[in-house]
Write an enzyme that holds these catalytic residues in place. Structure first.
Site, PDB file in Angstrom:
ATOM      1  N   ARG A  39       0.835  -1.193   0.000  1.00 55.62           N
ATOM      2  CA  ARG A  39       0.000   0.000   0.000  1.00 55.62           C
ATOM      3  C   ARG A  39       0.870   1.243   0.000  1.00 55.62           C
ATOM      4  O   ARG A  39       2.051   1.197   0.311  1.00 55.62           O
ATOM      5  CB  ARG A  39      -0.914   0.016   1.229  1.00 55.62           C
ATOM      6  CG  ARG A  39      -0.178   0.087   2.551  1.00 55.62           C
ATOM      7  CD  ARG A  39      -1.090  -0.185   3.740  1.00 55.62           C
ATOM      8  NE  ARG A  39      -2.130   0.807   3.868  1.00 55.62           N
ATOM      9  CZ  ARG A  39      -2.015   1.949   4.536  1.00 55.62           C
ATOM     10  NH1 ARG A  39      -0.857   2.248   5.111  1.00 55.62           N
ATOM     11  NH2 ARG A  39      -3.012   2.786   4.638  1.00 55.62           N
ATOM     12  N   LEU A  40       0.243   2.334  -0.365  1.00 57.28           N
ATOM     13  CA  LEU A  40       0.785   3.673  -0.168  1.00 57.28           C
ATOM     14  C   LEU A  40      -0.305   4.474   0.531  1.00 57.28           C
ATOM     15  O   LEU A  40      -1.481   4.396   0.150  1.00 57.28           O
ATOM     16  CB  LEU A  40       1.128   4.335  -1.511  1.00 57.28           C
ATOM     17  CG  LEU A  40       2.429   3.945  -2.208  1.00 57.28           C
ATOM     18  CD1 LEU A  40       2.500   4.611  -3.579  1.00 57.28           C
ATOM     19  CD2 LEU A  40       3.640   4.337  -1.383  1.00 57.28           C
ATOM     20  N   ASP A  41       0.072   5.252   1.535  1.00 53.49           N
ATOM     21  CA  ASP A  41      -0.908   6.079   2.222  1.00 53.49           C
ATOM     22  C   ASP A  41      -1.526   7.083   1.260  1.00 53.49           C
ATOM     23  O   ASP A  41      -0.950   7.414   0.223  1.00 53.49           O
ATOM     24  CB  ASP A  41      -0.252   6.815   3.388  1.00 53.49           C
ATOM     25  CG  ASP A  41       0.217   5.871   4.475  1.00 53.49           C
ATOM     26  OD1 ASP A  41      -0.507   4.913   4.775  1.00 53.49           O
ATOM     27  OD2 ASP A  41       1.323   6.092   5.004  1.00 53.49           O
ATOM     28  N   ALA A  42      -2.678   7.609   1.635  1.00 55.16           N
ATOM     29  CA  ALA A  42      -3.375   8.569   0.782  1.00 55.16           C
ATOM     30  C   ALA A  42      -2.513   9.789   0.483  1.00 55.16           C
ATOM     31  O   ALA A  42      -2.579  10.357  -0.612  1.00 55.16           O
ATOM     32  CB  ALA A  42      -4.693   8.992   1.435  1.00 55.16           C
TER      33      ALA A  42
END
Length: 202
Positions: A39-42
């Protein structure tokens, strides 16, 4: 199938959300049955992989494989050589010491399209871009690492996974990677390069 996606700022790494403040992956027209690997944070940008192959989760994410990721971080103030050495040796983050990593000052400094919304700068505080090569990816790790040495992160972009680089893939665009590129993604030994995210028009 393995997909490379340049995730824009403000997009979460999932297809659904109860929070209307965030955009999701559903708006980008991905093929059915793919899901994000990691994932990558928003509030982070850059290279996100998606696939319909469950076995890639273990191959790419488990710390025992030491799979490399390279990030570009725009931080407040210019770090000293000593500050970068502290990052390299590992810093205390939420009660644990991060694994050794390879940080370096980006020279020349990259000229990137402005973020939307723009980064908030302080006129009296200089900023610069550094790169960090990591083999682990705890929650908000890069931001917490730079904060631990007194250099808060203003903007964060993942530019490389394994030996596969984001390069000219524009924000919001995805592609199915080729067999040659797949080998680069899965490459986990040796050192990553400095990455390449060439300047583009906004």
């Amino acid at each position: 199938m393995l997909i490379a996606f340049h995730k824009p700022y403000g997009v979460i790494s999932q297809f659904t959300s109860d929070d209307s403040d965030f955009r999701t992956l559903a708006e980008f027209g991905f093929p059915p049955r793919v899901y994000p690997i990691g994932r990558l944070d928003a509030d982070s940008e850059g290279l996100l992989l998606l696939s319909d192959e469950p076995e890639l989760n273990e191959r790419l994410l488990h710390p025992k494989h030491g799979h490399r990721r390279v990030y570009w971080a725009q931080i407040e103030r210019i770090p000293t050589a000593d500050a970068l050495r502290k990052l390299a040796k590992g810093v205390q983050v939420q009660g644990r010491k991060t694994l050794a990593c390879r940080p370096w000052l980006l020279e020349p400094q990259p000229e990137l399209p402005p973020r939307v919304p723009p980064v908030r700068f302080r006129k009296s505080v200089p900023d610069c871009w550094i790169a960090l090569e990591l083999a682990e990816g705890k929650n908000r790790q890069v931001r917490r690492m730079t904060a631990a040495i007194g250099h808060p992160t203003l903007r964060l972009i993942r530019v490389q996974i394994g030996d596969f680089r984001l390069d000219e893939l524009a924000a919001g665009i995805w592609k199915i990677i080729t067999p040659r590129e797949r080998k680069l993604v899965l490459q986990s030994d040796g050192r990553a390069g400095t990455g390449s995210l060439a300047a583009r028009d906004p």
